[in-house]
Design an enzyme around this catalytic site. Structure first.
Site, PDB file in Angstrom:
ATOM      1  N   HIS A 113      10.746   2.073  -1.877  1.00 55.47           N
ATOM      2  CA  HIS A 113       9.594   2.761  -1.305  1.00 55.47           C
ATOM      3  C   HIS A 113       9.973   4.198  -0.999  1.00 55.47           C
ATOM      4  CE1 HIS A 113       5.847   3.309   0.887  1.00 55.47           C
ATOM      5  NE2 HIS A 113       6.559   4.049   1.711  1.00 55.47           N
TER       6      HIS A 113
ATOM      7  N   SER B  50       4.085   0.338   9.672  1.00 56.27           N
ATOM      8  CA  SER B  50       3.064   0.410   8.629  1.00 56.27           C
ATOM      9  C   SER B  50       3.703   0.227   7.244  1.00 56.27           C
ATOM     10  CB  SER B  50       2.375   1.783   8.731  1.00 56.27           C
ATOM     11  OG  SER B  50       1.616   2.061   7.595  1.00 56.27           O
TER      12      SER B  50
ATOM     13  N   ASP C 220      -2.478  -3.510   8.801  1.00 54.09           N
ATOM     14  CA  ASP C 220      -2.035  -2.114   8.646  1.00 54.09           C
ATOM     15  C   ASP C 220      -3.202  -1.235   8.236  1.00 54.09           C
ATOM     16  OD1 ASP C 220      -0.229   0.152   8.244  1.00 54.09           O
ATOM     17  OD2 ASP C 220      -0.741  -0.134   6.147  1.00 54.09           O
TER      18      ASP C 220
ATOM     19  N   ARG D 236      -5.444   5.151  13.433  1.00 52.63           N
ATOM     20  CA  ARG D 236      -4.424   6.195  13.652  1.00 52.63           C
ATOM     21  C   ARG D 236      -4.881   7.524  13.067  1.00 52.63           C
ATOM     22  NH1 ARG D 236       0.523   4.017  10.719  1.00 52.63           N
ATOM     23  NH2 ARG D 236       1.429   5.999  11.311  1.00 52.63           N
TER      24      ARG D 236
ATOM     25  N   LYS E 190       3.936  -3.723   4.648  1.00 55.31           N
ATOM     26  CA  LYS E 190       3.543  -3.896   3.246  1.00 55.31           C
ATOM     27  C   LYS E 190       4.749  -4.334   2.407  1.00 55.31           C
ATOM     28  CE  LYS E 190       1.687   0.105   3.912  1.00 55.31           C
ATOM     29  NZ  LYS E 190       1.023   1.354   4.152  1.00 55.31           N
TER      30      LYS E 190
HETATM   31  N1  URA Z   1       2.855   5.627   4.753  1.00 53.59           N
HETATM   32  C1  URA Z   1       2.376   4.465   5.249  1.00 53.59           C
HETATM   33  O1  URA Z   1       2.189   3.504   4.515  1.00 53.59           O
HETATM   34  N2  URA Z   1       2.100   4.402   6.555  1.00 53.59           N
HETATM   35  C2  URA Z   1       2.289   5.439   7.416  1.00 53.59           C
HETATM   36  O2  URA Z   1       2.035   5.295   8.590  1.00 53.59           O
HETATM   37  C3  URA Z   1       2.797   6.626   6.877  1.00 53.59           C
HETATM   38  C4  URA Z   1       3.089   6.705   5.539  1.00 53.59           C
END
Ligand code: URA
Length: 444
Positions: free
Chosen positions: A82, A183, A161, A168, A187
């Protein structure tokens, strides 16, 4: 249990119990907790933070709010990667085939770009015919056969999320290290791989602008992954300079192909080798030095490129444009950005480069924007390069001629030219594992 009491506890800096955190996520998803209450909770977390245990429990609860992908139908260990996002970051397109060519398995779910940063799925969709939505059976079969597949995130991956991020976004609570960590990792945990490599970008084009904050984010994410029994590590990599020369979807695919054929820019090639080597290391294919050697070998002998071709073909993409990148559709309008003075490039505001690319049509201003795959920027002069007045700094490409002037102004403002050659920057700044940080530069 009352959400009022949980908010109040966090507001005063208290430590939430597992039961309180799990209740909070479940009740929010089922609509028992209102958006205004969750918003207050997010602001309390923004100010008070969360310790590693609270964060691990929060992230697991968010991951379990939707589908937990079971990858056991794919043989062997699976590794995921990621990137926290940047400009010109096409590393996934290079790294995934390298790992597959070395015998690793990558069942990757990627996202789309928003704002000044690009997304892997948009880049892949610049390849005519490429399908980024596969059935689960097809996804698993492709990874089993080829070693890699890259698809868009399924609709029900960590819905908590999605719901929390929407709050947010409008309550000034995006820039919280624990909230970003939970967050991203919710995932990753839901996506089901055994090992996770995180590329935490740092600098003017990244979420994290300072090295210190990037390390904190990396440590939090590594702690979450390790708690969930995933082998997790992070590299902190530079995003104070765009990566490579290409920004924009087809242009980035072409640069990724060049890199897979051993003809890519040095910075991009080096970051890709290090990312791939760390993924292979997590898969226990050798020590870091051995994994670096393996990664370089498959780049140099063409087998990583052939893996990319096989993966694209399996996902319906037209591989003739990869074998001959001249065949990619071209933008109808282009303009060179020329230097106003003599000197060296001493600074590049990467976020502004990304915004210039978005103005040209390569990125999304909002969720509904339609991407122009051929739009973007080819950077000819980068940080540290000497330039003469009137010399070309970059070429802008677009399908909308009227956007050229605005993009040129933004791009020009992103580049600072000074009289002294600046110091060379490190590309890979640090490596973070559980209870361990290796720093690869001096200072800060
Ligand atoms: N990428 C994400 O998936 N979540 C965040 O909060 C910031 C960047």
């Amino acid at each position: 249990m009352r959400i009022f009491d949980i908010i109040d506890k966090k507001k005063h800096g208290g430590r939430l119990t597992d039961v309180e955190i799990e209740y909070m996520i479940e009740a929010f998803i089922s609509g028992k907790i209102a958006d205004y209450q969750m918003s207050a909770m997010l602001m309390a977390i923004w100010f008070r933070g969360m310790n590693d245990h609270e964060l691990a429990v929060l992230t697991q609860a968010m991951a379990k709010s939707g589908d937990m992908i079971d990858l056991s139908a794919i043989s062997g260990k699976k590794v995921d990667k990621h990137s926290t996002g940047g400009v010109g970051d096409k590393t996934t397109l290079v790294v995934v085939p390298i790992v597959a060519a070395c015998g690793g398995k990558v069942a990757k779910m990627s996202g789309r770009g928003l704002g000044h940063t690009g997304g892997t799925i948009d880049k892949l969709e610049a390849i005519p015919g490429m399908r980024t939505s596969l059935s689960q059976e097809e996804f698993f079969a492709t990874v089993n056969k080829i070693g890699a597949a890259i698809i868009g995130q399924t609709g029900n991956l960590a819905p908590a999320d999605k719901k929390i991020y929407a709050l947010r976004d409008v309550t000034a609570t995006v820039d919280s290290i624990p909230l970003i960590a939970s967050s991203i990792m919710s995932k990753k945990l839901a996506a089901g791989s055994d090992c996770i490599l995180l590329d935490v970008k740092t600098g003017s084009g990244a979420f994290m602008k300072t090295f210190a904050d990037s390390v904190k984010l990396a440590q939090k994410m590594v702690a979450i992954g390790t708690h969930a029994k995933k082998k997790t590590a992070a590299l902190i990599t530079d995003m104070d300079i765009p990566l490579g020369h290409a920004v924009g979807n087809s242009l980035e695919v072409i640069e990724a192909v060049d890199t897979l054929c051993g003809k890519g820019p040095d910075d991009l090639t080096e970051v890709c080798i290090q990312l791939a080597a760390n993924m292979l290391y997590l898969l226990e294919k050798g020590n870091i030095a051995e994994c670096q050697k393996m990664a370089r070998r498959v780049l140099n002998n063409g087998s990583a490129f052939e893996k990319f071709i096989a993966m694209v073909a399996a996902q319906g993409g037209d591989i003739s444009v990869l074998r001959d990148t001249e065949k990619f559709p071209k933008a109808p309008y282009k303009k060179s950005v020329l230097s106003d003075s003599d000197g060296y490039i001493t600074k590049m505001d990467v976020e502004k480069c990304g915004i210039a690319s978005m103005i040209l049509g390569a990125g999304r201003e909002n969720k509904d924007s339609v991407i122009d795959f051929s739009a973007g920027i080819l950077i000819t002069k980068k940080y540290g390069d000497r330039v003469k007045k009137g010399e070309k700094l970059a070429v802008l490409y677009t399908g909308k001629r009227e956007r050229l002037e605005q993009a040129e102004n933004v791009y020009k403002r992103s580049v600072k030219i000074g009289s002294k050659k600046p110091e060379q920057r490190s590309l890979i700044l640090a490596r973070v594992e559980k209870n361990k940080i290796e720093k690869f530069f001096s200072g800060e």
